[in-house]
Scaffold this motif. Structure first.
Motif, short mmCIF file in Angstrom:
data_model
loop_
_atom_site.label_atom_id
_atom_site.label_comp_id
_atom_site.label_asym_id
_atom_site.label_seq_id
_atom_site.Cartn_x
_atom_site.Cartn_y
_atom_site.Cartn_z
N ASP A 40 0.82 -1.21 0.00
CA ASP A 40 0.00 0.00 0.00
C ASP A 40 0.86 1.26 0.00
N ALA A 43 1.95 1.78 -3.48
CA ALA A 43 0.80 2.26 -4.26
C ALA A 43 0.55 3.74 -3.98
N HIS A 44 0.61 4.15 -2.72
CA HIS A 44 0.43 5.57 -2.38
C HIS A 44 1.52 6.42 -3.05
N SER A 46 3.24 5.78 -5.71
CA SER A 46 3.07 5.78 -7.17
C SER A 46 1.90 6.65 -7.62
#
Length: 132
Positions: A40, A43-44, A46
């Protein structure tokens, strides 16, 4: 009036990314697939890097060229504010909770992309004519 439309059009990709972030954040935790540890944060990093990249494109080319530090700072602050608002939004979603670590990953992604795109460019890009 004709100058306003292109300026507004430059913000449409950023609005799209912000909408995607909102929709992803609106998913209850039970609907999220299990992923490897700390995915996560990647993902944050990116998605907020992508948001910063779209905001770089929204900044007028002459401002990007003349005031790259100011443009990068404004972009990072915008991403930070949106990240804080997103974490607040998640506090109302079942199984989700706000996280300072997520805000840190959001901000780091925005810093890396905005500085890379605006401040640490090749010298020819700093002096050359930009279109957009």
């Amino acid at each position: 009036m004709s100058r306003s439309l292109p300026a507004l059009a430059r913000f449409l990709p950023a609005l799209g990314v912000m909408g995607a972030i909102f929709l992803l954040s609106h998913q209850p935790a039970t609907d999220l697939p299990p992923l490897f540890p700390h995915f996560d944060k990647l993902a944050h990093f990116s998605i907020y890097g992508l948001l910063a990249a779209t905001l770089v494109g929204a900044v007028p080319p002459d401002l990007r060229r003349r005031r790259p530090w100011a443009a990068a700072g404004a972009i990072v602050l915008w991403c930070l504010a949106y990240g804080i608002a997103d974490e607040f939004h998640q506090s109302f979603i079942p199984g989700r909770s706000p996280s300072l670590a997520d805000i840190g990953a959001d901000t780091l992604g925005a810093i890396v992309v905005s500085l890379g795109a605006l401040v640490f460019r090749q010298p020819s890009e700093k002096t050359g004519e930009e279109t957009g």
